[in-house]
Design a protein around this motif. Structure first.
Motif, PDB file in Angstrom:
ATOM      1  N   PHE A  70      61.074  59.994  40.926  1.00 47.28           N
ATOM      2  CA  PHE A  70      59.948  59.499  41.690  1.00 47.28           C
ATOM      3  C   PHE A  70      59.292  58.575  40.776  1.00 47.28           C
ATOM      4  O   PHE A  70      59.487  58.185  39.795  1.00 47.28           O
ATOM      5  N   SER A  71      58.471  57.725  41.708  1.00 44.39           N
ATOM      6  CA  SER A  71      57.838  56.647  40.871  1.00 44.39           C
ATOM      7  C   SER A  71      56.260  56.543  41.004  1.00 44.39           C
ATOM      8  O   SER A  71      55.818  56.718  42.059  1.00 44.39           O
ATOM      9  N   LYS A  72      56.034  56.995  40.024  1.00 46.91           N
ATOM     10  CA  LYS A  72      54.407  57.159  39.701  1.00 46.91           C
ATOM     11  C   LYS A  72      53.934  56.607  38.303  1.00 46.91           C
ATOM     12  O   LYS A  72      54.612  56.799  37.389  1.00 46.91           O
ATOM     13  N   PRO A  73      52.758  56.065  38.243  1.00 43.98           N
ATOM     14  CA  PRO A  73      52.075  55.765  36.718  1.00 43.98           C
ATOM     15  C   PRO A  73      52.111  57.170  36.333  1.00 43.98           C
ATOM     16  O   PRO A  73      51.572  58.222  36.661  1.00 43.98           O
ATOM     17  N   LEU A  74      52.265  57.011  34.804  1.00 40.75           N
ATOM     18  CA  LEU A  74      52.087  58.374  34.017  1.00 40.75           C
ATOM     19  C   LEU A  74      50.796  59.025  34.341  1.00 40.75           C
ATOM     20  O   LEU A  74      50.826  60.383  34.493  1.00 40.75           O
ATOM     21  N   HIS A  75      49.771  58.369  34.308  1.00 41.65           N
ATOM     22  CA  HIS A  75      48.432  59.136  34.466  1.00 41.65           C
ATOM     23  C   HIS A  75      48.298  59.744  35.673  1.00 41.65           C
ATOM     24  O   HIS A  75      47.410  60.678  35.820  1.00 41.65           O
ATOM     25  N   GLU A  76      48.800  59.511  36.820  1.00 41.07           N
ATOM     26  CA  GLU A  76      48.984  60.099  38.023  1.00 41.07           C
ATOM     27  C   GLU A  76      50.112  60.995  38.043  1.00 41.07           C
ATOM     28  O   GLU A  76      49.927  61.671  39.242  1.00 41.07           O
ATOM     29  N   THR A  77      50.863  61.238  37.472  1.00 40.40           N
ATOM     30  CA  THR A  77      51.922  62.260  37.292  1.00 40.40           C
ATOM     31  C   THR A  77      51.559  63.545  37.046  1.00 40.40           C
ATOM     32  O   THR A  77      50.594  63.725  35.890  1.00 40.40           O
ATOM     33  N   PRO A 126      51.783  67.386  36.092  1.00 38.37           N
ATOM     34  CA  PRO A 126      52.537  68.303  35.029  1.00 38.37           C
ATOM     35  C   PRO A 126      53.583  68.981  35.781  1.00 38.37           C
ATOM     36  O   PRO A 126      54.622  68.951  35.309  1.00 38.37           O
ATOM     37  N   ASP A 127      53.372  69.429  37.086  1.00 37.95           N
ATOM     38  CA  ASP A 127      54.327  70.027  37.734  1.00 37.95           C
ATOM     39  C   ASP A 127      55.458  69.302  38.177  1.00 37.95           C
ATOM     40  O   ASP A 127      56.569  69.337  38.200  1.00 37.95           O
ATOM     41  N   GLU A 128      54.921  67.704  38.628  1.00 38.59           N
ATOM     42  CA  GLU A 128      56.060  66.848  38.962  1.00 38.59           C
ATOM     43  C   GLU A 128      57.062  66.600  37.716  1.00 38.59           C
ATOM     44  O   GLU A 128      58.074  66.302  37.960  1.00 38.59           O
ATOM     45  N   TRP A 129      56.087  66.314  36.714  1.00 37.47           N
ATOM     46  CA  TRP A 129      56.985  66.021  35.635  1.00 37.47           C
ATOM     47  C   TRP A 129      58.003  67.077  35.193  1.00 37.47           C
ATOM     48  O   TRP A 129      59.251  66.903  35.085  1.00 37.47           O
ATOM     49  N   ASP A 130      57.603  68.377  35.211  1.00 38.83           N
ATOM     50  CA  ASP A 130      58.294  69.837  34.859  1.00 38.83           C
ATOM     51  C   ASP A 130      59.528  69.653  35.924  1.00 38.83           C
ATOM     52  O   ASP A 130      60.619  69.970  35.378  1.00 38.83           O
ATOM     53  N   ASP A 131      59.258  69.455  37.117  1.00 44.51           N
ATOM     54  CA  ASP A 131      60.483  69.830  38.102  1.00 44.51           C
ATOM     55  C   ASP A 131      61.370  68.578  37.820  1.00 44.51           C
ATOM     56  O   ASP A 131      62.587  68.785  37.886  1.00 44.51           O
ATOM     57  N   LEU A 132      60.945  67.607  37.716  1.00 44.05           N
ATOM     58  CA  LEU A 132      61.980  66.367  37.502  1.00 44.05           C
ATOM     59  C   LEU A 132      62.913  66.794  36.085  1.00 44.05           C
ATOM     60  O   LEU A 132      64.170  66.528  36.152  1.00 44.05           O
ATOM     61  N   GLN A 133      62.039  67.190  35.080  1.00 43.16           N
ATOM     62  CA  GLN A 133      62.912  67.280  33.758  1.00 43.16           C
ATOM     63  C   GLN A 133      63.788  68.432  34.141  1.00 43.16           C
ATOM     64  O   GLN A 133      64.696  68.841  33.648  1.00 43.16           O
ATOM     65  N   LEU A 151      58.426  54.833  36.358  1.00 46.47           N
ATOM     66  CA  LEU A 151      59.365  55.635  36.136  1.00 46.47           C
ATOM     67  C   LEU A 151      59.620  56.402  34.711  1.00 46.47           C
ATOM     68  O   LEU A 151      60.818  56.632  34.278  1.00 46.47           O
ATOM     69  N   GLY A 152      58.335  56.624  34.128  1.00 49.49           N
ATOM     70  CA  GLY A 152      58.238  57.465  32.710  1.00 49.49           C
ATOM     71  C   GLY A 152      59.077  58.736  32.974  1.00 49.49           C
ATOM     72  O   GLY A 152      60.014  58.977  31.891  1.00 49.49           O
ATOM     73  N   ALA A 153      58.673  59.538  33.989  1.00 46.68           N
ATOM     74  CA  ALA A 153      59.484  60.847  33.851  1.00 46.68           C
ATOM     75  C   ALA A 153      60.964  60.684  34.049  1.00 46.68           C
ATOM     76  O   ALA A 153      61.715  61.373  33.318  1.00 46.68           O
ATOM     77  N   TYR A 154      61.542  59.729  35.044  1.00 47.19           N
ATOM     78  CA  TYR A 154      62.813  59.394  35.292  1.00 47.19           C
ATOM     79  C   TYR A 154      63.690  58.881  33.992  1.00 47.19           C
ATOM     80  O   TYR A 154      64.520  59.266  33.594  1.00 47.19           O
ATOM     81  N   ASN A 155      62.890  57.890  33.517  1.00 46.04           N
ATOM     82  CA  ASN A 155      63.499  57.236  32.327  1.00 46.04           C
ATOM     83  C   ASN A 155      63.828  58.270  31.009  1.00 46.04           C
ATOM     84  O   ASN A 155      64.672  58.057  30.467  1.00 46.04           O
ATOM     85  N   ALA A 156      62.583  58.981  30.955  1.00 46.13           N
ATOM     86  CA  ALA A 156      62.570  60.079  29.737  1.00 46.13           C
ATOM     87  C   ALA A 156      63.732  60.901  29.991  1.00 46.13           C
ATOM     88  O   ALA A 156      64.786  61.222  29.237  1.00 46.13           O
ATOM     89  N   SER A 157      63.867  61.278  31.274  1.00 45.57           N
ATOM     90  CA  SER A 157      64.958  62.284  31.762  1.00 45.57           C
ATOM     91  C   SER A 157      66.575  61.773  31.406  1.00 45.57           C
ATOM     92  O   SER A 157      67.286  62.524  30.610  1.00 45.57           O
ATOM     93  N   LYS A 158      66.481  60.692  31.930  1.00 48.28           N
ATOM     94  CA  LYS A 158      68.011  59.906  31.607  1.00 48.28           C
ATOM     95  C   LYS A 158      68.421  59.477  30.027  1.00 48.28           C
ATOM     96  O   LYS A 158      69.417  59.786  29.682  1.00 48.28           O
ATOM     97  N   ARG A 159      67.160  59.410  29.298  1.00 49.13           N
ATOM     98  CA  ARG A 159      67.402  59.077  28.055  1.00 49.13           C
ATOM     99  C   ARG A 159      67.622  60.516  27.232  1.00 49.13           C
ATOM    100  O   ARG A 159      68.507  60.488  26.321  1.00 49.13           O
ATOM    101  N   ALA A 160      67.079  61.310  27.711  1.00 50.97           N
ATOM    102  CA  ALA A 160      67.284  62.852  27.036  1.00 50.97           C
ATOM    103  C   ALA A 160      68.809  63.079  27.438  1.00 50.97           C
ATOM    104  O   ALA A 160      69.683  63.640  26.479  1.00 50.97           O
TER     105      ALA A 160
END
Ligand SMILES: NC(=O)c1ccc[n+]([C@@H]2O[C@H](COP(=O)([O-])OP(=O)(O)OC[C@H]3O[C@@H](n4cnc5c(N)ncnc54)[C@H](OP(=O)(O)O)[C@@H]3O)[C@@H](O)[C@H]2O)c1
Length: 312
Positions: free
Chosen positions: A147-154, A156-163, A203-212
């Motif tokens: 998903f595409s969202k600025p970090l401050h609008e993301t 925690p549940d959305e972050w967790d679900d993506l990770q 793409l903060g959450a997505y970028n972080a996941s793919k780098r992990a």
């Protein structure tokens, strides 16, 4: 079309801006099949040329997330080359459709409904695949969301679900697959992204996941090499799948509008081939990585992006 669980609803049709956001989103490549947008810098081949190769005859392949997109293309390609293919995804209707399409074309496939966020379902998927096919040679851990969202609008549940989907889901799959490979070796390929070398806003959450995933892939490559298990990542550029179409807000738009938008975006954002990839082009690279002659490939992150990262 289904929305992935945990993904934010589309924020409305963004039209061409959506196509620009599309780059923002996944950060890869170009143009598409059919339509005017595809003709100029070169359309992808309509399908992989079938030369009768059966590089995977007798092999058992397991794929997470093959109800659509890259995973589906890989399932079909592996089966066309003789593999028995077990695959999962949550959308049962599509799972049945993919299984049927492979069997109709003379291949062997088994769909198991499994959510990669659920350890019991992943264990069941792996167990049923091995029960059906008697072993496991190649695993493609591909399921992912974005998903595409600025970090401050993301949230925690959305972050967790993506990770949970993109990272923990790969860990859970590897955790279930590796014990099945220890005795006779095998290969694991994980779908990462070009975003491991170039971030995109939103793409903060997505970028972080793919780098992990890069860390996971490289660690596993070192841990299991002496047991005959090689582990590699594929890093696709922008590929014409539901993921980027949904993210750009074009799921309900006519195909022609989507092709035009993504074609225009690609001309400005993919500084090599100037088109996005077709899923079968990424599948072809995955099969090449998994092919019997690639015996020295281990711990690699293989970029298949039309030249996009060459411009960084
Ligand atoms: N398209 C691109 O430009 C691009 C670029 C770089 C990397 N990638 C990566 O490529 C992979 C495949 O994506 P795609 O582009 O082919 O998009 P896609 O068509 O949306 O495919 C995603 C697949 O993942 C499955 N999936 C998602 N969440 C799942 C879950 N919780 N449990 C089981 N399966 C799940 C989906 O199946 P269900 O919905 O049926 O569960 C679907 O089969 C992803 O890892 C993505 O990050 C894509």
């Amino acid at each position: 079309m289904d929305q992935d669980e945990g993904q934010p609803a589309n924020t409305g049709r963004r039209r061409l801006l959506g196509a620009v956001a599309l780059g923002t989103v996944i950060g890869a490549s170009t143009g598409l099949a059919g339509g005017a947008a595809l003709t100029a810098p070169g359309a992808p081949p309509a399908r992989v040329t079938c030369d009768g190769s059966r590089r995977f005859a007798g092999k058992v392949v397991m794929i997470t997330g093959a109800t659509s997109g890259i995973g589906r293309a890989a399932a079909e390609a592996f089966a066309a080359e003789g593999a028995r293919v077990a695959f999962c995804g949550r959308r049962e209707e599509l799972g049945a459709e993919v299984e049927h399409a492979i069997r109709r074309d003379g291949g062997d496939a088994l769909y198991v409904r499994a959510d990669v966020r659920n350890p019991a379902e992943i264990d069941d998927f792996v167990a049923r695949a091995i029960e059906a096919y008697g072993g496991l040679d190649i695993a493609l851990n591909n399921a992912g969301i974005s998903f595409s969202k600025p970090l401050h609008e993301t949230e925690p549940d959305e972050w967790d679900d993506l990770q949970d989907t993109n990272v923990r889901g790969v860990f859970l799959a590897m955790r279930a697959q590796i014990p099945r490979m220890l005795a006779r070796g095998g290969q694991i390929i994980v779908t990462s992204s070009v975003n491991i070398v170039g971030a995109r806003p939103g793409l903060g959450a997505y970028n972080a996941s793919k780098r992990a995933l890069a860390g996971l892939i490289q660690t596993a490559a070192l841990e299991y090499a002496d047991r005959g298990i090689r582990v590699n990542g594929i890093c696709p550029g922008a590929t014409d799948t539901e993921m980027i179409r949904r993210q750009a807000g074009f799921m309900d738009a006519p195909d022609a509008a989507w092709r035009t938008a993504v074609g225009l975006w690609a001309r400005g954002n993919v500084h090599g081939l100037q088109r996005v990839a077709a899923p079968h082009e990424i599948a072809a690279a995955i099969l090449a990585m998994a092919s019997p002659e690639m015996t020295y490939l281990n711990g690699s992150m293989f970029f298949v992006d039309g030249g996009m990262t060459a411009s960084l």
